[in-house]
Design a protein around this motif. Structure first.
Motif, PDB file in Angstrom:
ATOM      1  N   GLY A  88       6.200   7.057   5.447  1.00  0.00           N
ATOM      2  CA  GLY A  88       6.549   8.059   6.451  1.00  0.00           C
ATOM      3  C   GLY A  88       5.897   9.404   6.235  1.00  0.00           C
ATOM      4  N   GLU A  89       5.515   9.683   4.991  1.00  0.00           N
ATOM      5  CA  GLU A  89       4.937  10.997   4.689  1.00  0.00           C
ATOM      6  C   GLU A  89       3.406  10.962   4.642  1.00  0.00           C
ATOM      7  OE1 GLU A  89       6.424  13.762   4.593  1.00  0.00           O
ATOM      8  OE2 GLU A  89       8.542  13.196   4.446  1.00  0.00           O
ATOM      9  N   ASN A  90       2.863   9.952   3.957  1.00  0.00           N
ATOM     10  CA  ASN A  90       1.403   9.877   3.799  1.00  0.00           C
ATOM     11  C   ASN A  90       0.981   8.417   3.731  1.00  0.00           C
ATOM     12  OD1 ASN A  90      -1.296  10.207   3.172  1.00  0.00           O
ATOM     13  ND2 ASN A  90      -0.930  11.796   1.621  1.00  0.00           N
ATOM     14  N   PRO A  91       0.935   7.733   4.869  1.00  0.00           N
ATOM     15  CA  PRO A  91       0.620   6.303   4.855  1.00  0.00           C
ATOM     16  C   PRO A  91      -0.778   5.990   4.315  1.00  0.00           C
ATOM     17  CG  PRO A  91       0.638   7.171   7.105  1.00  0.00           C
ATOM     18  CD  PRO A  91       1.213   8.227   6.227  1.00  0.00           C
ATOM     19  N   LYS A  92      -1.715   6.910   4.500  1.00  0.00           N
ATOM     20  CA  LYS A  92      -3.074   6.659   4.000  1.00  0.00           C
ATOM     21  C   LYS A  92      -3.077   6.570   2.468  1.00  0.00           C
ATOM     22  CE  LYS A  92      -7.855   8.209   4.249  1.00  0.00           C
ATOM     23  NZ  LYS A  92      -8.303   6.835   4.529  1.00  0.00           N
ATOM     24  N   ALA A  93      -2.297   7.444   1.820  1.00  0.00           N
ATOM     25  CA  ALA A  93      -2.223   7.405   0.358  1.00  0.00           C
ATOM     26  C   ALA A  93      -1.609   6.095  -0.111  1.00  0.00           C
ATOM     27  CB  ALA A  93      -1.402   8.591  -0.153  1.00  0.00           C
ATOM     28  N   LEU A  94      -0.597   5.625   0.614  1.00  0.00           N
ATOM     29  CA  LEU A  94       0.034   4.348   0.261  1.00  0.00           C
ATOM     30  C   LEU A  94      -0.944   3.201   0.436  1.00  0.00           C
ATOM     31  CD1 LEU A  94       2.725   3.015  -0.568  1.00  0.00           C
ATOM     32  CD2 LEU A  94       3.264   2.785   1.860  1.00  0.00           C
ATOM     33  N   ASP A  95      -1.718   3.251   1.511  1.00  0.00           N
ATOM     34  CA  ASP A  95      -2.720   2.223   1.774  1.00  0.00           C
ATOM     35  C   ASP A  95      -3.806   2.227   0.700  1.00  0.00           C
ATOM     36  OD1 ASP A  95      -4.109   0.209   3.067  1.00  0.00           O
ATOM     37  OD2 ASP A  95      -5.114   1.554   4.455  1.00  0.00           O
ATOM     38  N   THR A  96      -4.132   3.420   0.228  1.00  0.00           N
ATOM     39  CA  THR A  96      -5.189   3.555  -0.771  1.00  0.00           C
ATOM     40  C   THR A  96      -4.833   2.852  -2.072  1.00  0.00           C
ATOM     41  OG1 THR A  96      -5.860   5.686   0.166  1.00  0.00           O
ATOM     42  CG2 THR A  96      -6.566   5.214  -2.085  1.00  0.00           C
ATOM     43  N   VAL A  97      -3.544   2.831  -2.431  1.00  0.00           N
ATOM     44  CA  VAL A  97      -3.137   2.183  -3.686  1.00  0.00           C
ATOM     45  C   VAL A  97      -2.854   0.694  -3.491  1.00  0.00           C
ATOM     46  CG1 VAL A  97      -2.208   4.311  -4.640  1.00  0.00           C
ATOM     47  CG2 VAL A  97      -0.691   2.783  -3.357  1.00  0.00           C
ATOM     48  N   GLY A  98      -3.176   0.167  -2.303  1.00  0.00           N
ATOM     49  CA  GLY A  98      -3.096  -1.273  -2.085  1.00  0.00           C
ATOM     50  C   GLY A  98      -1.814  -1.799  -1.502  1.00  0.00           C
ATOM     51  N   VAL A  99      -0.935  -0.926  -1.000  1.00  0.00           N
ATOM     52  CA  VAL A  99       0.314  -1.365  -0.386  1.00  0.00           C
ATOM     53  C   VAL A  99       0.135  -1.410   1.130  1.00  0.00           C
ATOM     54  CG1 VAL A  99       2.768  -0.870  -0.053  1.00  0.00           C
ATOM     55  CG2 VAL A  99       1.684  -0.382  -2.255  1.00  0.00           C
ATOM     56  N   ASN A 100       0.507  -2.525   1.737  1.00  0.00           N
ATOM     57  CA  ASN A 100       0.374  -2.694   3.182  1.00  0.00           C
ATOM     58  C   ASN A 100       1.422  -1.845   3.908  1.00  0.00           C
ATOM     59  OD1 ASN A 100       0.767  -3.853   5.901  1.00  0.00           O
ATOM     60  ND2 ASN A 100      -0.739  -5.361   5.220  1.00  0.00           N
ATOM     61  N   VAL A 101       0.985  -0.808   4.583  1.00  0.00           N
ATOM     62  CA  VAL A 101       1.881   0.138   5.243  1.00  0.00           C
ATOM     63  C   VAL A 101       2.719  -0.545   6.318  1.00  0.00           C
ATOM     64  CG1 VAL A 101       1.980   2.212   6.689  1.00  0.00           C
ATOM     65  CG2 VAL A 101       0.382   2.099   4.763  1.00  0.00           C
ATOM     66  N   ASN A 102       2.072  -1.381   7.118  1.00  0.00           N
ATOM     67  CA  ASN A 102       2.799  -2.019   8.217  1.00  0.00           C
ATOM     68  C   ASN A 102       3.885  -2.967   7.718  1.00  0.00           C
ATOM     69  OD1 ASN A 102       1.392  -0.630  10.164  1.00  0.00           O
ATOM     70  ND2 ASN A 102      -0.087  -2.271  10.537  1.00  0.00           N
ATOM     71  N   ARG A 103       3.629  -3.648   6.607  1.00  0.00           N
ATOM     72  CA  ARG A 103       4.660  -4.520   6.052  1.00  0.00           C
ATOM     73  C   ARG A 103       5.871  -3.712   5.585  1.00  0.00           C
ATOM     74  NH1 ARG A 103       1.379  -9.034   2.388  1.00  0.00           N
ATOM     75  NH2 ARG A 103       0.310 -10.070   4.153  1.00  0.00           N
ATOM     76  N   VAL A 104       5.609  -2.573   4.991  1.00  0.00           N
ATOM     77  CA  VAL A 104       6.703  -1.692   4.560  1.00  0.00           C
ATOM     78  C   VAL A 104       7.504  -1.242   5.772  1.00  0.00           C
ATOM     79  CG1 VAL A 104       7.259   0.528   3.498  1.00  0.00           C
ATOM     80  CG2 VAL A 104       5.499  -0.930   2.487  1.00  0.00           C
ATOM     81  N   ARG A 105       6.810  -0.898   6.845  1.00  0.00           N
ATOM     82  CA  ARG A 105       7.509  -0.444   8.049  1.00  0.00           C
ATOM     83  C   ARG A 105       8.300  -1.576   8.704  1.00  0.00           C
ATOM     84  NH1 ARG A 105       3.339   3.935  10.928  1.00  0.00           N
ATOM     85  NH2 ARG A 105       3.613   5.535   9.296  1.00  0.00           N
ATOM     86  N   TYR A 106       7.746  -2.778   8.713  1.00  0.00           N
ATOM     87  CA  TYR A 106       8.502  -3.921   9.228  1.00  0.00           C
ATOM     88  C   TYR A 106       9.788  -4.116   8.422  1.00  0.00           C
ATOM     89  CZ  TYR A 106       5.161  -5.964  12.570  1.00  0.00           C
ATOM     90  OH  TYR A 106       4.367  -6.211  13.663  1.00  0.00           O
ATOM     91  N   ALA A 107       9.648  -4.029   7.097  1.00  0.00           N
ATOM     92  CA  ALA A 107      10.818  -4.215   6.235  1.00  0.00           C
ATOM     93  C   ALA A 107      11.873  -3.148   6.510  1.00  0.00           C
ATOM     94  CB  ALA A 107      10.398  -4.176   4.761  1.00  0.00           C
ATOM     95  N   ALA A 108      11.441  -1.905   6.692  1.00  0.00           N
ATOM     96  CA  ALA A 108      12.388  -0.811   6.960  1.00  0.00           C
ATOM     97  C   ALA A 108      13.082  -0.998   8.308  1.00  0.00           C
ATOM     98  CB  ALA A 108      11.656   0.530   6.915  1.00  0.00           C
ATOM     99  N   VAL A 109      12.331  -1.462   9.309  1.00  0.00           N
ATOM    100  CA  VAL A 109      12.930  -1.709  10.627  1.00  0.00           C
ATOM    101  C   VAL A 109      13.940  -2.852  10.544  1.00  0.00           C
ATOM    102  CG1 VAL A 109      12.439  -2.539  12.962  1.00  0.00           C
ATOM    103  CG2 VAL A 109      10.999  -0.777  11.950  1.00  0.00           C
TER     104      VAL A 109
END
Length: 379
Positions: free
Chosen positions: A248-269
């Protein structure tokens, strides 16, 4: 002579002092003059029955707020929480009814046979392990999560507008649940079936005042009280919670370390659907044992109040619970004080306090990427 204007923080401090001063004055008058109107208000507010009702009324709001908090911290604004409450409240009753209703196990017998002119049935006794009311709750939670997943697909996969999609979820549920009830029951509201009974904790429930409130209550109250610290720990002390906040704060940084942003968002939803599902089932099977689909349905705006609750709580699960309890406590107090003053005064009370809280809290800072779409590899 120069006239200095007060800034927002100074105004907020003065409003806080004035509000606390007014509450303190009313409490003092109530203690000194217990037979006065202030006294009745004060002693009713701290009464055991008022606190018990406040906790019970807080359940759907607080649980839904926890779910909405997770979704929004991940960058997905889910204003369809009201719809999730509606669909889960109805589905829970429908599933429990289809599995047996008020007096049935909800499970078919394993073996039925005749011997000597008599019919014998071997029942597995599964109703002792999973009563149909809990299967109804599971069905309600599942329906909420499915609708939340659909919302997530629209917003995350197809990059739909989150506000419009959330409103669509609410409106679909608002029309679908009463319509389905008309098809099955012939009316917008369902029949009254089984409901959850209270749980009593031996010994602890005998503690004066506190015991009946915390240890002789509806199971949904226990679930709510356990969910708040679990949600806080999950958000602030786990890797997943860090991913949610980073999404929610810096998705690009999360993506850079190899974590799939969209999967995290699906899980949160999906988490928002899970908690809202429990909240919706608490309204139907956890309370009266039926679904009321008349007007705005029995949910009656609690999903939107939940959004206000986690904003008041500044995305902190404990703060969201406190805000939920504040609103539900005013509702419980309003019900008990209607004979003291004109009914309209106390009907206004919860909403007046919401306005005051808005002034005190001010603007809550949304996550930087809230409402924004993200694709891996974006510059």
């Amino acid at each position: 002579m120069e006239v200095r204007t007060m800034d927002r923080n100074e105004i907020r401090r003065l409003a806080t002092i004035a509000t606390l001063g007014l509450l303190g004055l009313v409490s003092l008058i109530g203690i000194v003059l217990p037979n006065s109107t202030a006294g009745e208000v004060f002693y009713t507010a701290i009464g055991q029955s008022t606190i018990e009702s406040s906790l019970r009324l807080a359940v759907p709001i607080a649980l839904t707020a926890l779910g909405g908090l997770y979704a929004e911290k991940s960058g997905v604004i889910n204003i369809g929480l009201e719809g999730l409450l509606i669909i889960s409240a109805f589905t829970a009753v429908l599933v429990a009814d289809l599995l047996g209703g008020a007096g049935s196990t909800g499970f078919p017998p394993i073996i039925t046979f005749s011997l000597g002119g008599s019919t014998y049935t071997i029942d597995p006794g599964l109703q002792l392990l999973i009563p149909n009311v809990w299967l109804g709750i599971a069905g309600g939670v599942l329906s909420s999560m499915l609708l939340a997943f659909l919302f997530g697909v629209i917003c995350i996969r197809y990059e739909g507008d989150q506000i419009i999609a959330g409103l669509a979820v609410w409106l679909v549920a608002l029309g679908l649940a009463p319509f389905a009830s008309k098809v099955v029951y012939g009316q917008p509201s369902t029949d009254q079936i089984v409901r959850l009974g209270d749980w009593t904790v031996p010994v602890l429930s005998d503690i004066p005042f506190v015991g009946p409130i915390l240890f002789d209550a509806n199971p949904m109250v226990f679930i709510m009280l356990a969910s708040v610290p679990i949600a806080w720990y999950g958000l602030n002390r786990t890797s997943f919670g860090y991913w949610v906040r980073a999404s929610g704060e810096n998705p690009k940084a999360l993506d850079t370390v190899g974590v799939n942003v969209n999967r995290v968002r699906y899980a949160a939803v999906l988490i928002s659907g899970f908690f809202a599902g429990i909240g919706g089932t608490a309204l139907s099977l956890g309370s009266g044992g039926f679904f009321n689909g008349a007007g705005g349905t029995m949910v009656d705006g609690r999903g939107f109040i939940a959004i206000a609750a986690y904003l008041f709580g500044n995305y902190n699960p404990f703060g969201a619970f406190a805000a939920s309890y504040l609103f539900s406590g005013l509702q419980a107090l309003q019900i008990r004080l209607q004979g003291i003053a004109p009914t309209e005064v106390f009907l206004m009370l919860p909403y007046i306090v919401v306005v005051i809280v808005l002034v005190l809290v001010g603007r809550t800072r949304l996550p930087e990427a809230a409402g924004e779409h993200y694709e891996s590899g974006e510059d």
